[in-house]
Design an enzyme around this catalytic site. Structure first.
Site, PDB file in Angstrom:
ATOM      1  N   GLU A 190      57.374  61.750  29.322  1.00  0.00           N
ATOM      2  CA  GLU A 190      57.817  60.472  29.885  1.00  0.00           C
ATOM      3  C   GLU A 190      59.283  60.219  29.531  1.00  0.00           C
ATOM      4  O   GLU A 190      60.025  59.628  30.310  1.00  0.00           O
ATOM      5  CB  GLU A 190      56.903  59.334  29.386  1.00  0.00           C
ATOM      6  CG  GLU A 190      55.579  59.352  30.144  1.00  0.00           C
ATOM      7  CD  GLU A 190      54.383  58.859  29.358  1.00  0.00           C
ATOM      8  OE1 GLU A 190      54.553  58.158  28.343  1.00  0.00           O
ATOM      9  OE2 GLU A 190      53.247  59.191  29.763  1.00  0.00           O
ATOM     10  N   GLU A 224      51.728  69.720  26.778  1.00  0.00           N
ATOM     11  CA  GLU A 224      51.197  68.639  27.606  1.00  0.00           C
ATOM     12  C   GLU A 224      51.618  68.857  29.056  1.00  0.00           C
ATOM     13  O   GLU A 224      52.733  68.466  29.439  1.00  0.00           O
ATOM     14  CB  GLU A 224      51.736  67.288  27.131  1.00  0.00           C
ATOM     15  CG  GLU A 224      51.361  66.928  25.720  1.00  0.00           C
ATOM     16  CD  GLU A 224      51.387  65.415  25.509  1.00  0.00           C
ATOM     17  OE1 GLU A 224      50.352  64.864  25.134  1.00  0.00           O
ATOM     18  OE2 GLU A 224      52.442  64.800  25.751  1.00  0.00           O
ATOM     19  N   SER A 237      44.993  63.875  29.167  1.00  0.00           N
ATOM     20  CA  SER A 237      43.626  63.468  29.508  1.00  0.00           C
ATOM     21  C   SER A 237      42.562  64.015  28.550  1.00  0.00           C
ATOM     22  O   SER A 237      41.447  64.324  28.973  1.00  0.00           O
ATOM     23  CB  SER A 237      43.301  63.838  30.960  1.00  0.00           C
ATOM     24  OG  SER A 237      44.145  63.122  31.841  1.00  0.00           O
ATOM     25  N   LYS A 251      51.927  54.834  23.117  1.00  0.00           N
ATOM     26  CA  LYS A 251      52.958  54.534  24.122  1.00  0.00           C
ATOM     27  C   LYS A 251      53.389  53.056  24.006  1.00  0.00           C
ATOM     28  O   LYS A 251      53.427  52.534  22.900  1.00  0.00           O
ATOM     29  CB  LYS A 251      52.466  54.904  25.528  1.00  0.00           C
ATOM     30  CG  LYS A 251      51.961  56.356  25.568  1.00  0.00           C
ATOM     31  CD  LYS A 251      51.685  56.870  26.939  1.00  0.00           C
ATOM     32  CE  LYS A 251      51.200  58.315  26.837  1.00  0.00           C
ATOM     33  NZ  LYS A 251      50.967  58.937  28.132  1.00  0.00           N
ATOM     34  N   HIS A 266      58.648  63.873  24.568  1.00  0.00           N
ATOM     35  CA  HIS A 266      57.498  63.567  25.430  1.00  0.00           C
ATOM     36  C   HIS A 266      57.953  63.596  26.895  1.00  0.00           C
ATOM     37  O   HIS A 266      59.076  63.185  27.202  1.00  0.00           O
ATOM     38  CB  HIS A 266      56.921  62.199  25.062  1.00  0.00           C
ATOM     39  CG  HIS A 266      55.615  61.947  25.748  1.00  0.00           C
ATOM     40  ND1 HIS A 266      55.541  61.501  27.048  1.00  0.00           N
ATOM     41  CD2 HIS A 266      54.330  62.134  25.336  1.00  0.00           C
ATOM     42  CE1 HIS A 266      54.261  61.410  27.400  1.00  0.00           C
ATOM     43  NE2 HIS A 266      53.500  61.782  26.375  1.00  0.00           N
ATOM     44  N   GLY A 315      47.581  61.181  31.701  1.00  0.00           N
ATOM     45  CA  GLY A 315      47.202  59.897  32.270  1.00  0.00           C
ATOM     46  C   GLY A 315      46.534  59.997  33.632  1.00  0.00           C
ATOM     47  O   GLY A 315      46.368  58.999  34.329  1.00  0.00           O
ATOM     48  N   ASN A 332      48.941  58.781  20.785  1.00  0.00           N
ATOM     49  CA  ASN A 332      50.204  58.215  21.241  1.00  0.00           C
ATOM     50  C   ASN A 332      49.899  56.906  21.967  1.00  0.00           C
ATOM     51  O   ASN A 332      49.394  56.923  23.081  1.00  0.00           O
ATOM     52  CB  ASN A 332      50.872  59.235  22.184  1.00  0.00           C
ATOM     53  CG  ASN A 332      52.153  58.722  22.799  1.00  0.00           C
ATOM     54  OD1 ASN A 332      52.647  57.663  22.438  1.00  0.00           O
ATOM     55  ND2 ASN A 332      52.697  59.487  23.742  1.00  0.00           N
TER      56      ASN A 332
HETATM   57  P1  PGA Z   1      46.815  60.880  28.118  1.00  0.00           P
HETATM   58  O1  PGA Z   1      48.306  60.992  27.514  1.00  0.00           O
HETATM   59  O2  PGA Z   1      45.874  61.333  27.036  1.00  0.00           O
HETATM   60  O3  PGA Z   1      46.643  59.438  28.472  1.00  0.00           O
HETATM   61  O4  PGA Z   1      46.751  61.789  29.312  1.00  0.00           O
HETATM   62  C1  PGA Z   1      48.677  62.038  26.675  1.00  0.00           C
HETATM   63  C2  PGA Z   1      50.117  61.892  26.246  1.00  0.00           C
HETATM   64  O5  PGA Z   1      50.952  61.439  27.041  1.00  0.00           O
HETATM   65  O6  PGA Z   1      50.468  62.222  25.100  1.00  0.00           O
END
Ligand code: PGA
Length: 261
Positions: A102, A171, A216, A14, A100, A177, A12
């Site tokens: 976010e 997730e 992560s 983003k 997601h 992140g 992803n």
């Molecule tokens: P990350 O993000 O691997 O940077 O923790 C994962 C995601 O948001 O899909």
């Protein structure tokens, strides 16, 4: 036990790697994915780069597939700023990330809206990767499984309409992140519960739905996560912007798949 699901690793991007950087990054991923014949590889560029990335990958003869990061629950019409599943598909996207955290947290997407988007994607495509996961406060309050169950139940009817068409990504929000990956056991507990819930709709749904872990993930921790019986793949964010790191995750998936049959 034999795993009937293929490994799926999705990246992803983003709101990174727009028009100028997307092509070179996609090519680097295509190179890293060469020879990974037991892994389905997907990248999700920002909307503006989807068509370019799909073209670059096709021209390179790559098996890497393209995903949207979101789509509308509506097929067309007066929805300023939105993009439909059909439009994503016309650009060459075969997958779409939905719900997601976010989008749930920063943009107010509710379980109901995610369910409507999932239902739309199940009908028109692209294939959804539906994200679920608890926040740190929810985990500390002991409600992880309740939250994940609530989010999953909202989309279960849609997922059951075509077993195996969609994937689900667990997730944990506190792991996204942050560099704080869930332990393989913590992740497996939730994945096992998700598969149990899917089984309440049908055994076929439980057996055929690919369950990804996200939060992560990197080349160092991927193998231990992928060794868990209910973790079929990964959804990476930060690592997906670095072809070496993403390549290491792909290699871990390719190696784990050797033990699947
Ligand atoms: P990350 O993000 O691997 O940077 O923790 C994962 C995601 O948001 O899909």
């Amino acid at each position: 036990m034999k795993r009937v699901r293929r490994r799926l690793i999705a990246g992803n991007w983003k709101m990174n790697a727009g028009a100028r950087d997307a092509g070179p990054l996609a090519l680097a991923v295509a190179r890293a994915a060469e020879g990974m014949d037991r892994v389905d590889v997907v990248v999700a560029p920002p909307l503006v780069a989807i068509a370019a990335v799909a073209d670059v990958l096709e021209a390179a003869g790559s098996n890497v597939r393209v995903a949207g990061q979101n789509m509308s629950d509506q097929p067309k019409g007066a929805f300023t700023g939105e993009v439909s599943g059909e439009m994503l598909r016309a650009w060459g996207a075969t997958w779409v990330i939905l719900g997601h955290s976010e989008r749930r947290q920063l943009l107010g997407e509710t379980d109901l809206l995610v369910a409507r988007k999932t239902a739309a994607a199940m009908t028109t495509g692209p294939r959804p990767i539906v994200c679920v996961g608890e926040t740190l406060a929810e985990r500390e309050a002991g409600s992880t499984l309740d939250v994940v169950e609530r989010q999953l139940r909202a989309v279960m009817g849609a997922l059951a309409s075509q077993p195996g068409f969609a994937a689900v990504a667990y997730e944990p929000v506190w792991a996204i992140g942050t560099g704080k990956v869930a332990s393989p056991e913590e992740a497996e507990d939730v994945h096992a519960r998700i598969r149990e819930l899917l089984a309440t709709a049908s055994t076929e749904l439980a057996e055929r739905t690919c369950l990804l872990y996200g939060g992560s993930v990197n080349g160092d921790n991927a193998a231990a996560l992928l060794a868990q019986p209910d973790i079929d793949g990964a959804l990476g964010g930060g690592a997906s912007l670095d072809p070496a790191s993403f390549g290491a995750i792909l290699a871990a998936a390719q190696r784990s798949s050797a033990g699947d049959a």
